[in-house]
Write an enzyme that holds these catalytic residues in place. Structure first.
Site, PDB file in Angstrom:
ATOM      1  N   ASP A 112     -26.776  -5.965 -32.296  1.00 24.84           N
ATOM      2  CA  ASP A 112     -27.402  -6.927 -33.288  1.00 24.84           C
ATOM      3  C   ASP A 112     -26.511  -7.371 -34.366  1.00 24.84           C
ATOM      4  OD1 ASP A 112     -29.676  -4.618 -32.693  1.00 24.84           O
ATOM      5  OD2 ASP A 112     -30.528  -6.597 -32.706  1.00 24.84           O
TER       6      ASP A 112
ATOM      7  N   HIS B 220     -25.299   3.653 -33.154  1.00 22.82           N
ATOM      8  CA  HIS B 220     -26.082   3.533 -32.060  1.00 22.82           C
ATOM      9  C   HIS B 220     -26.474   4.921 -31.531  1.00 22.82           C
ATOM     10  CE1 HIS B 220     -27.835   2.646 -28.315  1.00 22.82           C
ATOM     11  NE2 HIS B 220     -27.840   1.185 -28.635  1.00 22.82           N
TER      12      HIS B 220
END
Ligand code: SDX
Length: 427
Positions: A361, A304
């Protein structure tokens, strides 16, 4: 700590104010940099650049903190509903009972799409990507609401926001039904936002059908967790489009296109494809991880830009996966594979040194599978969840009287001036 930053260049010093946010983040305000020094900044992927001041969502990537309008995501996931969280993001405060009832009433009032829109679905090939349909149909829906995209009166905003938020769910389900050759359902007034989505997706109009309460709650939590995430790629896109004073529907349609990419909202689909590939091949997780590393490839659902610690949403979704599968008595081998993959990656130096952890996700697809959502629609559910955040950011841009159009600079690296060569003289 100093309230200014000094740049020295070409024998001169330039002072720039340091802006401090409510969570004590510090930013150098370089709005006068070019005028005073002739310099611009260059920042690949905007990794160090704040595009705006915003009061909607706060993330602390080192601590793994996510708050919507000051409320921790863990508390909202436990106690709130998606419509209530949407209201919080768009209006800045949790609604009282009357406000929530009115907002829910607007969502119910505007849950239908215009009958003429139903024919639009016939224009798409049956295998058209659901995100392409969603983006196109959001713009189409905007064509039926031309009067409501202005901000002259605050209730116009609420009307427009409720219409977009309610219809995006109906559009998504209708596109799925059309692609399957199934009759398009009409929404029910007696179901909640998320229960209606599952009803619209999977129920047949000629027989009684009630969505599974466990799945409704699990998907509602998934929508809450996806509702906003400060200046991610798609939200920045929505703000970019909003800055030209384009309407809410047009800006949201642009956000869908940005979200579609596998590095962003398409990752939930890519994670399940990756897990299915490992499962079907029978390859060990260790061998797969080793191949990812040697190819310098991406382990989908990991990493991320902001979180250099656990994505708090991944922790919540991982727990929700366990709960909903247990309640439904479902055993999904991909969940066990995901847990194993996480275990192997988190103790591998390659991932540790790069601070790569599971993101939102990594597990979300498991819940969507349990809800029988087709793989191609996983990014569409991300878009439905993100809609309140996009709308809130659209409003933050459009209601700022001093807002300027977003227009970044660049460093030119192309050919210097040259003279036109007539065709006959070219090699
Ligand atoms: C979302 O921004 C948001 O807030 C997004 C989001 C939201 O709610 O809106 O949180 C939703 O998009 C989550 C991310 C979903 N995407 C994926 O899961 C795809 C896989 N992840 C990567 O593509 C990547 O981690 C990103 C895109 C998420 C972040 O990319 P960055 O910040 O540009 O990181 P990077 O590419 O500069 O990586 C730094 C290093 C590199 O290695 P080196 O070149 O230094 O050796 O880490 C490596 C990368 O190769 N790396 C990975 C990796 N992600 C980064 N290596 C293996 N697997 C990965 N997943």
């Amino acid at each position: 700590m100093s309230d200014k930053a000094t740049l020295t260049y070409g024998g001169k010093s330039y002072d720039f104010p340091v802006v401090v946010g409510t969570e004590h983040e510090r930013a150098v305000d370089i709005s006068k940099l070019r005028a005073e020094s002739g310099l611009i900044t260059l920042d690949d992927g905007y990794a160090n650049t704040g595009s705006c001041a915003s009061s909607i969502t706060f993330i602390d990537g080192e601590q793994g903190i996510l708050r919507y309008r000051g409320y921790p995501i863990e508390e909202l996931a436990q106690h709130s509903t998606f419509p209530e969280t949407a209201y919080l993001l768009m209006f800045g405060e949790l609604p009282n009972a009357t406000q929530l009832m009115e907002f829910r009433g607007l969502l119910t009032e505007h849950q239908f799409i215009h009958e003429n829109m139903r024919h639009h679905f016939e224009g798409f090939p049956s295998d058209a990507p659901p995100m392409a349909i969603l983006s196109a149909m959001i713009n189409a829906a905007g064509c039926f609401e031309p009067a409501l995209v202005e901000l002259e009166r605050s209730d116009h905003f609420m009307q427009s926001a409720a219409r977009l938020l309610s219809k995006v769910r109906t559009i998504a389900a209708a596109s799925y039904r059309k692609s399957m050759g199934l009759p398009i359902n009409y929404p029910r007034y007696d179901l909640s936002y998320t229960a209606n989505f599952l009803y619209l997706m999977f129920c047949m109009p000629n027989m009684p059908c009630e969505p599974e309460p466990e799945l409704v709650r699990a998907l509602d939590v998934v929508f809450i967790l996806h509702a906003d995430h400060e200046q991610n790629c798609s939200t920045s896109t929505v703000r970019m489009v909003a800055s030209s004073q384009a309407g809410m529907f047009a800006s949201a349609a642009a956000g869908v296109c940005a979200l579609w990419g596998p590095l962003h909202g398409g990752a939930n689909m890519a994670v399940v494809e990756m897990l299915e590939q490992i499962h079907q091949s029978g390859e060990s997780v260790e061998s797969f991880v080793s191949r990812v590393k040697s190819a310098h490839a991406k382990l989908m659902g990991f990493g991320h830009r902001v979180y250099k610690n656990f994505d708090p949403r991944a922790k919540i979704i991982k727990r929700a996966c366990d709960q909903v599968l247990a309640k439904l008595g479902v055993r999904d081998p991909l969940l066990e594979l995901a847990l194993r993959l996480e275990e192997v990656a988190l103790r591998d130096e390659y991932f540790i040194e790069r601070k790569l952890y599971p993101n939102v996700d990594f597990y979300s697809g498991i819940i969507m599978r349990a809800a029988k959502i087709p793989l191609g629609m996983f990014p569409v559910l991300f878009a439905i969840g993100r809609m309140p955040g996009w709308i809130a950011n659209w409003r933050e841009v459009r209601s700022n009287a001093k807002a300027r159009i977003y227009r970044p600079r660049q460093v030119y690296t192309g050919p210097t001036q040259r003279t036109y060569v007539p065709l006959a003289e070219r090699k």
